[in-house]
Design a protein around this motif. Sequence first.
Motif, PDB file in Angstrom:
ATOM      1  N   GLU A   1      37.949  89.292  15.971  1.00  0.00           N
ATOM      2  CA  GLU A   1      36.822  89.544  16.869  1.00  0.00           C
ATOM      3  C   GLU A   1      36.307  88.230  17.442  1.00  0.00           C
ATOM      4  O   GLU A   1      35.929  88.163  18.615  1.00  0.00           O
ATOM      5  CB  GLU A   1      35.689  90.251  16.127  1.00  0.00           C
ATOM      6  N   LEU A   2      36.284  87.199  16.623  1.00  0.00           N
ATOM      7  CA  LEU A   2      35.796  85.900  17.076  1.00  0.00           C
ATOM      8  C   LEU A   2      36.767  85.253  18.058  1.00  0.00           C
ATOM      9  O   LEU A   2      36.349  84.596  19.006  1.00  0.00           O
ATOM     10  CB  LEU A   2      35.574  84.976  15.877  1.00  0.00           C
TER      11      LEU A   2
ATOM     12  N   LYS B   1      36.354  86.010  21.762  1.00  0.00           N
ATOM     13  CA  LYS B   1      35.203  85.446  22.475  1.00  0.00           C
ATOM     14  C   LYS B   1      35.555  84.074  23.033  1.00  0.00           C
ATOM     15  O   LYS B   1      36.454  83.397  22.539  1.00  0.00           O
ATOM     16  CB  LYS B   1      34.000  85.327  21.535  1.00  0.00           C
ATOM     17  N   ASP B   2      34.811  83.667  24.076  1.00  0.00           N
ATOM     18  CA  ASP B   2      35.016  82.320  24.608  1.00  0.00           C
ATOM     19  C   ASP B   2      34.096  81.339  23.882  1.00  0.00           C
ATOM     20  O   ASP B   2      33.338  81.716  22.990  1.00  0.00           O
ATOM     21  CB  ASP B   2      34.810  82.272  26.124  1.00  0.00           C
TER      22      ASP B   2
ATOM     23  N   ALA C   1      31.411  79.564  24.750  1.00  0.00           N
ATOM     24  CA  ALA C   1      29.960  79.750  24.869  1.00  0.00           C
ATOM     25  C   ALA C   1      29.472  80.895  23.983  1.00  0.00           C
ATOM     26  O   ALA C   1      28.428  80.786  23.328  1.00  0.00           O
ATOM     27  CB  ALA C   1      29.583  80.015  26.322  1.00  0.00           C
ATOM     28  N   GLU C   2      30.233  81.981  23.946  1.00  0.00           N
ATOM     29  CA  GLU C   2      29.846  83.117  23.104  1.00  0.00           C
ATOM     30  C   GLU C   2      29.921  82.743  21.626  1.00  0.00           C
ATOM     31  O   GLU C   2      29.094  83.185  20.830  1.00  0.00           O
ATOM     32  CB  GLU C   2      30.750  84.314  23.387  1.00  0.00           C
ATOM     33  N   LEU C   3      30.923  81.940  21.265  1.00  0.00           N
ATOM     34  CA  LEU C   3      31.040  81.507  19.870  1.00  0.00           C
ATOM     35  C   LEU C   3      29.869  80.626  19.460  1.00  0.00           C
ATOM     36  O   LEU C   3      29.335  80.772  18.355  1.00  0.00           O
ATOM     37  CB  LEU C   3      32.353  80.748  19.657  1.00  0.00           C
ATOM     38  N   GLU C   4      29.476  79.717  20.336  1.00  0.00           N
ATOM     39  CA  GLU C   4      28.333  78.860  20.023  1.00  0.00           C
ATOM     40  C   GLU C   4      27.058  79.686  19.872  1.00  0.00           C
ATOM     41  O   GLU C   4      26.244  79.424  18.984  1.00  0.00           O
ATOM     42  CB  GLU C   4      28.171  77.789  21.099  1.00  0.00           C
ATOM     43  N   LYS C   5      26.905  80.701  20.707  1.00  0.00           N
ATOM     44  CA  LYS C   5      25.736  81.584  20.602  1.00  0.00           C
ATOM     45  C   LYS C   5      25.784  82.359  19.287  1.00  0.00           C
ATOM     46  O   LYS C   5      24.765  82.507  18.604  1.00  0.00           O
ATOM     47  CB  LYS C   5      25.700  82.545  21.784  1.00  0.00           C
ATOM     48  N   GLU C   6      26.964  82.836  18.925  1.00  0.00           N
ATOM     49  CA  GLU C   6      27.135  83.585  17.678  1.00  0.00           C
ATOM     50  C   GLU C   6      26.803  82.705  16.466  1.00  0.00           C
ATOM     51  O   GLU C   6      26.132  83.151  15.529  1.00  0.00           O
ATOM     52  CB  GLU C   6      28.584  84.086  17.575  1.00  0.00           C
TER      53      GLU C   6
ATOM     54  N   GLU D   1      23.049  82.289  16.172  1.00  0.00           N
ATOM     55  CA  GLU D   1      22.428  83.516  15.654  1.00  0.00           C
ATOM     56  C   GLU D   1      22.671  83.658  14.153  1.00  0.00           C
ATOM     57  O   GLU D   1      21.771  84.052  13.409  1.00  0.00           O
ATOM     58  CB  GLU D   1      22.970  84.726  16.398  1.00  0.00           C
TER      59      GLU D   1
ATOM     60  N   LYS E   1      39.605  76.617  19.218  1.00  0.00           N
ATOM     61  CA  LYS E   1      39.561  76.806  20.671  1.00  0.00           C
ATOM     62  C   LYS E   1      39.325  75.482  21.398  1.00  0.00           C
ATOM     63  O   LYS E   1      39.927  75.218  22.432  1.00  0.00           O
ATOM     64  CB  LYS E   1      38.483  77.813  21.059  1.00  0.00           C
TER      65      LYS E   1
END
Length: 66
Positions: free
Chosen positions: A5-6, A9-10, A12-17, A20, A60
């Motif tokens: 699932e990770l 993601k790109d 930016a989405e990983l950094e946001k995740e 959180e 990545k």
Amino acid sequence: MKASELRAKDVAELEKEISELLKAHFGLRMQKATQQLSNHTVLGKTRRDIARAKTVLAQKKKEAAQ
């Protein structure tokens, strides 16, 4: 959260995740300190999710650099 699932993601989405997950982990630590946390296994799962997300992010970034 699964690594597959990770990986979908790109960056930016990983950094946001990760941010959180860090906030959630902090909240859980505060609950543990005030003895409001009934399920202590959640702390370990959250910590492993953070490590998993950071690992995928590093992979990545390494691929992008090459």
